[in-house]
Scaffold this motif. Structure first.
Motif, PDB file in Angstrom:
ATOM      1  N   TRP A 186      -2.103   6.178  22.991  1.00  0.00           N
ATOM      2  CA  TRP A 186      -0.886   6.443  23.759  1.00  0.00           C
ATOM      3  C   TRP A 186      -0.254   5.105  24.127  1.00  0.00           C
ATOM      4  CZ3 TRP A 186       1.191  11.171  24.429  1.00  0.00           C
ATOM      5  CH2 TRP A 186       0.367  12.286  24.274  1.00  0.00           C
ATOM      6  N   PHE A 187       1.054   5.052  23.971  1.00  0.00           N
ATOM      7  CA  PHE A 187       1.860   3.915  24.405  1.00  0.00           C
ATOM      8  C   PHE A 187       2.979   4.445  25.285  1.00  0.00           C
ATOM      9  CE2 PHE A 187       0.603   0.141  21.908  1.00  0.00           C
ATOM     10  CZ  PHE A 187      -0.346   0.732  21.073  1.00  0.00           C
ATOM     11  N   CYS A 188       3.580   3.557  26.077  1.00  0.00           N
ATOM     12  CA  CYS A 188       4.726   3.949  26.861  1.00  0.00           C
ATOM     13  C   CYS A 188       5.811   2.885  26.748  1.00  0.00           C
ATOM     14  CB  CYS A 188       4.358   4.192  28.322  1.00  0.00           C
ATOM     15  SG  CYS A 188       3.856   2.729  29.241  1.00  0.00           S
ATOM     16  N   GLN A 189       7.036   3.315  26.997  1.00  0.00           N
ATOM     17  CA  GLN A 189       8.165   2.393  26.876  1.00  0.00           C
ATOM     18  C   GLN A 189       9.269   2.773  27.842  1.00  0.00           C
ATOM     19  OE1 GLN A 189       9.853   2.160  22.921  1.00  0.00           O
ATOM     20  NE2 GLN A 189      10.655   0.106  23.307  1.00  0.00           N
ATOM     21  N   THR A 190       9.831   1.763  28.487  1.00  0.00           N
ATOM     22  CA  THR A 190      11.025   1.915  29.312  1.00  0.00           C
ATOM     23  C   THR A 190      12.177   1.193  28.623  1.00  0.00           C
ATOM     24  OG1 THR A 190      10.578  -0.083  30.591  1.00  0.00           O
ATOM     25  CG2 THR A 190       9.625   1.991  31.404  1.00  0.00           C
ATOM     26  N   PRO A 191      13.408   1.469  29.020  1.00  0.00           N
ATOM     27  CA  PRO A 191      14.551   0.795  28.370  1.00  0.00           C
ATOM     28  C   PRO A 191      14.501  -0.725  28.475  1.00  0.00           C
ATOM     29  CG  PRO A 191      15.310   2.691  29.608  1.00  0.00           C
ATOM     30  CD  PRO A 191      13.858   2.500  29.962  1.00  0.00           C
ATOM     31  N   GLU A 192      13.817  -1.231  29.500  1.00  0.00           N
ATOM     32  CA  GLU A 192      13.812  -2.676  29.724  1.00  0.00           C
ATOM     33  C   GLU A 192      12.678  -3.385  28.984  1.00  0.00           C
ATOM     34  OE1 GLU A 192      15.503  -0.261  32.836  1.00  0.00           O
ATOM     35  OE2 GLU A 192      13.381  -0.464  32.293  1.00  0.00           O
ATOM     36  N   ASN A 193      11.674  -2.627  28.540  1.00  0.00           N
ATOM     37  CA  ASN A 193      10.462  -3.257  28.012  1.00  0.00           C
ATOM     38  C   ASN A 193      10.137  -2.805  26.596  1.00  0.00           C
ATOM     39  OD1 ASN A 193       9.856  -4.631  30.495  1.00  0.00           O
ATOM     40  ND2 ASN A 193       9.165  -2.656  31.299  1.00  0.00           N
ATOM     41  N   GLU A 194       9.283  -3.590  25.958  1.00  0.00           N
ATOM     42  CA  GLU A 194       8.740  -3.199  24.667  1.00  0.00           C
ATOM     43  C   GLU A 194       7.687  -2.104  24.875  1.00  0.00           C
ATOM     44  OE1 GLU A 194       9.178  -7.514  22.371  1.00  0.00           O
ATOM     45  OE2 GLU A 194       7.204  -6.688  22.804  1.00  0.00           O
ATOM     46  N   ARG A 195       7.313  -1.453  23.779  1.00  0.00           N
ATOM     47  CA  ARG A 195       6.297  -0.415  23.850  1.00  0.00           C
ATOM     48  C   ARG A 195       4.966  -1.027  24.294  1.00  0.00           C
ATOM     49  NH1 ARG A 195       7.024   4.014  19.252  1.00  0.00           N
ATOM     50  NH2 ARG A 195       9.117   3.746  20.124  1.00  0.00           N
TER      51      ARG A 195
END
Length: 130
Positions: free
Chosen positions: A36-45
């Motif tokens: 599992w990975f997560c990502q926000t608009p400001e950051n890389e995965r």
């Protein structure tokens, strides 16, 4: 062909719990390391958690260790992320990923890199409000 699909994301209050699922019927799950990975608009995965191909070994990022639990059920062709004690900073799109492996390699630092994985789902949004 491996086609991953996440589900279970929604809005929840801080301190609450969610269970994300990742499903696919196109491959033999006990041949794949899953993450599992997560990502926000400001950051890389970013790496969240990984489970070995036989489901016996797991590894977590420091930010979720003790709060999240990753598991897989090869009989159901599914992987799960149990998310407890959620925090607003957990808000992100969560992706499941897979790579075919010949053994248990989650101790390898590459297992925390998004470039290690060949297959990805479309993501599911988790929003945690304070």
């Amino acid at each position: 062909q491996v086609q991953l699909a996440e589900s279970g994301g929604r809005s929840v209050q801080a301190g609450g719990s969610l269970r994300l699922s990742c499903a696919d019927s196109g491959h033999t799950w006990n041949m794949y390391e899953m993450a599992w990975f997560c990502q926000t608009p400001e950051n890389e995965r970013e790496f969240v958690a990984v489970v070995s191909r036989n489901g016996a070994s797991t590894k977590y990022s420091d930010s979720v260790k003790g709060r999240f639990t990753v598991s897989k059920d090869s009989n159901k062709n599914s992987m799960y992320l149990q998310m407890d004690k959620l925090k607003p900073e957990d808000t992100a799109v969560y992706y499941c990923a897979a790579v075919r492996v010949a053994g248990d390699f989650i101790s390898d630092s590459r297992s925390t890199k998004s470039t290690y994985y060949d297959y990805w789902g479309q993501g599911t949004q988790v929003t945690v409000s304070s």
